[in-house]
Design a protein around this motif. Structure first.
Motif, PDB file in Angstrom:
ATOM      1  N   UNK A   1     -59.113 -23.017  64.462  1.00 27.55           N
ATOM      2  CA  UNK A   1     -59.489 -22.792  63.075  1.00 27.55           C
ATOM      3  C   UNK A   1     -58.472 -23.480  62.157  1.00 27.55           C
ATOM      4  N   UNK A   2     -58.985 -24.157  61.140  1.00 27.12           N
ATOM      5  CA  UNK A   2     -58.091 -24.851  60.218  1.00 27.12           C
ATOM      6  C   UNK A   2     -57.395 -23.848  59.315  1.00 27.12           C
ATOM      7  N   UNK A   3     -56.142 -24.133  58.993  1.00 28.45           N
ATOM      8  CA  UNK A   3     -55.425 -23.237  58.092  1.00 28.45           C
ATOM      9  C   UNK A   3     -55.899 -23.481  56.666  1.00 28.45           C
ATOM     10  N   UNK A   4     -55.751 -22.477  55.841  1.00 26.52           N
ATOM     11  CA  UNK A   4     -56.170 -22.598  54.449  1.00 26.52           C
ATOM     12  C   UNK A   4     -55.228 -23.534  53.714  1.00 26.52           C
ATOM     13  N   UNK A   5     -55.764 -24.260  52.720  1.00 25.92           N
ATOM     14  CA  UNK A   5     -54.875 -25.100  51.910  1.00 25.92           C
ATOM     15  C   UNK A   5     -53.931 -24.202  51.115  1.00 25.92           C
ATOM     16  N   UNK A   6     -52.795 -24.757  50.686  1.00 19.50           N
ATOM     17  CA  UNK A   6     -51.903 -23.973  49.846  1.00 19.50           C
ATOM     18  C   UNK A   6     -52.567 -23.744  48.493  1.00 19.50           C
ATOM     19  N   UNK A   7     -52.162 -22.703  47.807  1.00 17.44           N
ATOM     20  CA  UNK A   7     -52.761 -22.385  46.510  1.00 17.44           C
ATOM     21  C   UNK A   7     -52.264 -23.364  45.454  1.00 17.44           C
ATOM     22  N   UNK A   8     -53.055 -23.642  44.427  1.00 16.85           N
ATOM     23  CA  UNK A   8     -54.415 -23.119  44.272  1.00 16.85           C
ATOM     24  C   UNK A   8     -55.415 -23.901  45.130  1.00 16.85           C
ATOM     25  N   UNK A   9     -56.402 -23.173  45.643  1.00 17.67           N
ATOM     26  CA  UNK A   9     -57.464 -23.846  46.390  1.00 17.67           C
ATOM     27  C   UNK A   9     -58.803 -23.266  45.995  1.00 17.67           C
ATOM     28  N   UNK A  10     -59.859 -23.983  46.353  1.00 18.40           N
ATOM     29  CA  UNK A  10     -61.202 -23.548  46.023  1.00 18.40           C
ATOM     30  C   UNK A  10     -62.037 -23.414  47.284  1.00 18.40           C
ATOM     31  N   UNK A  11     -62.999 -22.484  47.226  1.00 16.82           N
ATOM     32  CA  UNK A  11     -63.954 -22.303  48.310  1.00 16.82           C
ATOM     33  C   UNK A  11     -65.349 -22.562  47.745  1.00 16.82           C
ATOM     34  N   UNK A  12     -66.091 -23.456  48.373  1.00 20.43           N
ATOM     35  CA  UNK A  12     -67.442 -23.781  47.897  1.00 20.43           C
ATOM     36  C   UNK A  12     -68.353 -22.580  48.128  1.00 20.43           C
ATOM     37  N   UNK A  13     -68.943 -22.066  47.040  1.00 22.03           N
ATOM     38  CA  UNK A  13     -69.805 -20.879  47.136  1.00 22.03           C
ATOM     39  C   UNK A  13     -71.285 -21.216  47.029  1.00 22.03           C
ATOM     40  N   UNK A  14     -71.617 -22.427  46.595  1.00 24.95           N
ATOM     41  CA  UNK A  14     -73.018 -22.820  46.501  1.00 24.95           C
ATOM     42  C   UNK A  14     -73.576 -23.025  47.908  1.00 24.95           C
ATOM     43  N   UNK A  15     -74.699 -22.382  48.207  1.00 17.99           N
ATOM     44  CA  UNK A  15     -75.274 -22.508  49.548  1.00 17.99           C
ATOM     45  C   UNK A  15     -75.699 -23.939  49.837  1.00 17.99           C
ATOM     46  N   UNK A  16     -76.007 -24.709  48.787  1.00 15.44           N
ATOM     47  CA  UNK A  16     -76.400 -26.104  48.968  1.00 15.44           C
ATOM     48  C   UNK A  16     -75.188 -27.029  49.040  1.00 15.44           C
ATOM     49  N   UNK A  17     -73.988 -26.471  48.919  1.00 12.67           N
ATOM     50  CA  UNK A  17     -72.793 -27.303  48.871  1.00 12.67           C
ATOM     51  C   UNK A  17     -72.584 -27.828  47.463  1.00 12.67           C
ATOM     52  N   UNK A  41     -57.979 -28.122  48.359  1.00 10.30           N
ATOM     53  CA  UNK A  41     -56.850 -27.943  47.453  1.00 10.30           C
ATOM     54  C   UNK A  41     -57.225 -28.408  46.053  1.00 10.30           C
ATOM     55  N   UNK A  42     -56.824 -27.644  45.038  1.00 11.17           N
ATOM     56  CA  UNK A  42     -57.133 -27.986  43.652  1.00 11.17           C
ATOM     57  C   UNK A  42     -55.851 -28.393  42.931  1.00 11.17           C
ATOM     58  N   UNK A  43     -55.931 -29.485  42.174  1.00  9.46           N
ATOM     59  CA  UNK A  43     -54.768 -29.984  41.437  1.00  9.46           C
ATOM     60  C   UNK A  43     -54.720 -29.423  40.020  1.00  9.46           C
ATOM     61  N   UNK A  44     -55.846 -29.564  39.297  1.00 11.47           N
ATOM     62  CA  UNK A  44     -55.891 -29.114  37.912  1.00 11.47           C
ATOM     63  C   UNK A  44     -57.342 -28.933  37.500  1.00 11.47           C
ATOM     64  N   UNK A  45     -57.543 -28.509  36.249  1.00  9.92           N
ATOM     65  CA  UNK A  45     -58.899 -28.295  35.745  1.00  9.92           C
ATOM     66  C   UNK A  45     -58.993 -28.838  34.324  1.00  9.92           C
ATOM     67  N   UNK A  46     -60.218 -29.159  33.925  1.00  7.05           N
ATOM     68  CA  UNK A  46     -60.491 -29.599  32.562  1.00  7.05           C
ATOM     69  C   UNK A  46     -61.770 -28.911  32.080  1.00  7.05           C
ATOM     70  N   UNK A  47     -61.938 -28.891  30.767  1.00  4.10           N
ATOM     71  CA  UNK A  47     -63.215 -28.475  30.183  1.00  4.10           C
ATOM     72  C   UNK A  47     -64.029 -29.745  29.996  1.00  4.10           C
ATOM     73  N   UNK A  48     -65.213 -29.774  30.571  1.00  4.17           N
ATOM     74  CA  UNK A  48     -66.067 -30.959  30.474  1.00  4.17           C
ATOM     75  C   UNK A  48     -67.520 -30.494  30.400  1.00  4.17           C
ATOM     76  N   UNK A  49     -68.421 -31.206  31.059  1.00  6.26           N
ATOM     77  CA  UNK A  49     -69.835 -30.852  31.000  1.00  6.26           C
ATOM     78  C   UNK A  49     -70.061 -29.426  31.492  1.00  6.26           C
ATOM     79  N   UNK A  50     -70.877 -28.670  30.753  1.00  4.64           N
ATOM     80  CA  UNK A  50     -71.180 -27.295  31.126  1.00  4.64           C
ATOM     81  C   UNK A  50     -72.296 -27.247  32.164  1.00  4.64           C
ATOM     82  N   UNK A  51     -72.037 -26.546  33.266  1.00  2.00           N
ATOM     83  CA  UNK A  51     -73.020 -26.357  34.337  1.00  2.00           C
ATOM     84  C   UNK A  51     -73.315 -24.863  34.424  1.00  2.00           C
ATOM     85  N   UNK A  52     -74.547 -24.464  34.125  1.00  2.00           N
ATOM     86  CA  UNK A  52     -74.934 -23.045  34.166  1.00  2.00           C
ATOM     87  C   UNK A  52     -73.927 -22.153  33.444  1.00  2.00           C
TER      88      UNK A  52
END
Length: 91
Positions: A1-17, A41-52
Motif C-alpha cells: 500500500x502506498x503511503x499517504x502524501x505529506x500534508x496538505x494533500x487531497x483525496x479525489x471524492x468524485x466517483x467519476x474522478x 500532494x497540494x501546493x496551494x489554492x486560488x479562487x478561480x472558476x466556480x464549479x457547483x
C-alpha cells in the motif's frame, strides 16, 4: 500500500474522478486525470472558476497542474497562492 502524501494533500471524492487542467478553468486543456480515491500532494489554492458553488482550485505539489476543489477533499491547511512563498532561486 502506498503511503499517504505529506500534508496538505487531497483525496479525489468524485466517483467519476477528476481532470487535471493546465490552468484553473474548465476551458483549459485537460492534461491528465485522477481516479476516485487518489491522493495527491497540494501546493496551494486560488479562487478561480466556480464549479457547483466552489471557486477553489488546487495546484498540485509535484506537477504544475490544477484540480477543482469541488471534487477533492483536502487534509491539512492549503495556503492561498498569494500567501505562498515563491521558490528561492537556485544559486
Amino acid at each position: 500500500m502506498m503511503s499517504r502524501p505529506s500534508q496538505p494533500f487531497g483525496t479525489v471524492v468524485s466517483t467519476a474522478g477528476v481532470n487535471l487542467r493546465q490552468y484553473p478553468s474548465t476551458d483549459s486543456s485537460v492534461v491528465g486525470n485522477l481516479t476516485h480515491g487518489a491522493e495527491i500532494g497540494l501546493h496551494s489554492k486560488v479562487h478561480a472558476q466556480t464549479i457547483d458553488g466552489n471557486s477553489i482550485w488546487y495546484l498540485l505539489r509535484d506537477e504544475a497542474v490544477w484540480v477543482a476543489a469541488r471534487h477533492v477533499d483536502n487534509t491539512g491547511e492549503v495556503p492561498l497562492a498569494k500567501d505562498v512563498q515563491p521558490a528561492s532561486p537556485q544559486g
